[in-house]
Write an enzyme that holds these catalytic residues in place. Structure first.
Site, short mmCIF file in Angstrom:
data_model
loop_
_atom_site.label_atom_id
_atom_site.label_comp_id
_atom_site.label_asym_id
_atom_site.label_seq_id
_atom_site.Cartn_x
_atom_site.Cartn_y
_atom_site.Cartn_z
N LYS A 184 0.84 -1.21 0.00
CA LYS A 184 0.00 0.00 0.00
C LYS A 184 0.88 1.26 0.00
CE LYS A 184 -2.83 -3.30 0.23
NZ LYS A 184 -4.18 -3.68 0.15
C1 LIG Z 1 -4.88 -4.88 0.78
C2 LIG Z 1 -6.32 -4.73 0.86
C3 LIG Z 1 -7.04 -5.17 1.98
C4 LIG Z 1 -6.40 -5.92 3.12
O1 LIG Z 1 -5.47 -5.16 3.83
P1 LIG Z 1 -4.63 -5.87 5.00
O2 LIG Z 1 -4.04 -4.72 5.75
O3 LIG Z 1 -3.59 -6.70 4.33
O4 LIG Z 1 -5.55 -6.67 5.81
C5 LIG Z 1 -8.40 -4.94 2.02
N1 LIG Z 1 -9.03 -4.31 1.01
C6 LIG Z 1 -8.39 -3.88 -0.08
C7 LIG Z 1 -9.13 -3.17 -1.17
C8 LIG Z 1 -7.00 -4.08 -0.21
O5 LIG Z 1 -6.37 -3.68 -1.31
#
Ligand SMILES: *Cc1c(COP(=O)(O)O)cnc(C)c1O
Length: 384
Positions: A184
């Site tokens: 992210k």
């Molecule tokens: C990466 C992601 C998640 C999950 O995030 P985590 O922190 O790994 O649990 C949920 N929703 C979307 C749209 C994502 O891209």
């Protein structure tokens, strides 16, 4: 120019994060404590929310929110199928049923008209995903939520720095859940954050993430009076560690640079696609919605010619050292959600959007030279 493989993504972490983690480790306080609290305050301030609650991931953030809102078995929650599977999984974790809706084909964000058709008397909430950091068009979704008395929850995993109508995600009045996974915008290794505009709910979320304990460890540690905690309900251990909180504070300082460099790289891709006929014929650039600013968490191109074999193209790029990924998955076609006992769902817009897109490498440290290698490899692979 190097010939090293180019990954799809890479977090930007440096001496500042290492020093902050070291300081937290040597302080003797490593679980949720003063650094998590400071990170929450900085995050809330940056994204225009009165409260921010740090947790262990975006998935646990979403689950905690659904649980705190009282969503349970028999309830329906409308989610896009075209998303990382965690968006749907958190609904199942809460005991409720995810109902899949279509996305807008250019931006991959929820299509309000399709959502409206899927509302039933059992619908309790919508999870609006700012997919790949593209802002969803919140206004019509908020209007639907108000009209049908539904909770609107933003899955802002990729949207740290996304803006909708000039204001950051986090500031729009609903509950938003962010991710600090290394794929992210900023990272704490793993981790999540909830921003909230309802102070009573924020207090409840703070309790629930730590076993619903009435007095936090930190409060007891700092108190000169003996205090005995109580547990009014069943909670969870969804804490963030103070090592992560320390790293997160440093990452927030880098945010302006991270966003600016991603935008620069996205603009370079778009210019190359427009300028090279072999690319322009085959690829549609990542589209930024007119109602806001994207983060370019991924750079998602559209494959314009139906006969182009995506996997062969990905392999041809990998043979040249360039890592790519398929477009964002759909959950309704995964075994987890299409068991024989479940009704078959057909979502042609989402399926097409997922199958005919490709993610190209984008991360702040990607040099212009390495991006040019990606572009040259694409041109070569698409010329054949
Ligand atoms: C990466 C992601 C998640 C999950 O995030 P985590 O922190 O790994 O649990 C949920 N929703 C979307 C749209 C994502 O891209």
């Amino acid at each position: 120019m190097s010939n090293d493989p180019i990954p799809i993504a890479r977090p930007l972490l440096g001496e500042e994060e290492a020093a902050a983690a070291r300081e937290a480790i040597l302080s003797g306080w490593v679980t949720q404590g003063p650094r998590v609290q400071a990170f929450e305050q900085a995050f809330a301030g940056r994204f225009g929310a009165p409260d921010a609650i740090a947790v262990s991931s975006c998935t646990t953030a979403l689950h905690l929110v659904l649980h705190a809102l009282g969503i349970h078995a028999g309830d329906e929650v409308i989610v896009p199928s075209m998303s990382f599977i965690a968006t749907a999984n958190c609904v199942v974790h809460a005991g409720a049923t995810p109902v899949f809706a279509e996305v807008e084909p250019r931006y991959f964000t929820l299509d309000a008209a399709d959502v409206a058709r899927r509302i039933t008397p059992c619908t309790r909430a919508l999870i609006v995903v700012h997919q790949v950091g593209n802002p969803a068009d919140l206004a019509p979704l908020q209007e639907l939520a108000t009209r049908h008395r539904l909770h609107l929850i933003e899955d802002a995993a990729c949207a740290i720095g996304t803006e909708y109508r000039g204001r950051p995600i986090g500031s729009h009045g609903s509950i938003a859940c962010f991710s600090f996974h290394p794929r992210k915008i900023i990272t704490t290794g793993d981790g999540g954050m909830i921003t909230c505009h309802d102070h009573d709910l924020a207090i409840r979320l703070r309790g629930l993430r730590q076993h619903a304990m009435s007095v936090s460890d930190l409060a007891r540690h700092r108190s000169s009076r003996v205090s005995i905690e109580v547990y009014p309900e069943v909670g969870f251990n969804y804490r963030m560690t103070d090592i992560q909180g320390a790293v997160g504070l440093q990452q927030l300082l880098r945010l302006p640079h991270l966003l600016a460099r991603r935008r620069e790289l996205a603009e370079r891709y778009a210019r190359a696609i427009a300028a090279m006929p072999v690319l322009a014929r085959e690829l549609g650039p990542h589209a930024e919605p007119p109602w806001g600013r994207a983060t370019f968490q991924s750079y998602c191109v559209h494959l314009l010619r139906p006969e182009r074999d995506r996997e062969a193209l990905m392999q041809a790029l990998l043979d040249r050292g360039i890592h790519t990924r398929r477009g964002i998955m759909t959950s309704h076609r995964e075994a987890a959600y299409c068991a024989p006992d479940r009704p078959t769902v057909s979502l042609p817009v989402s399926e097409q959007a997922s199958d005919r897109t490709l993610l190209l490498p984008i991360f702040p440290q990607l040099s212009d030279g390495d991006q040019d290698r990606v572009i040259a490899a694409l041109a070569e692979a698409l010329a054949s």
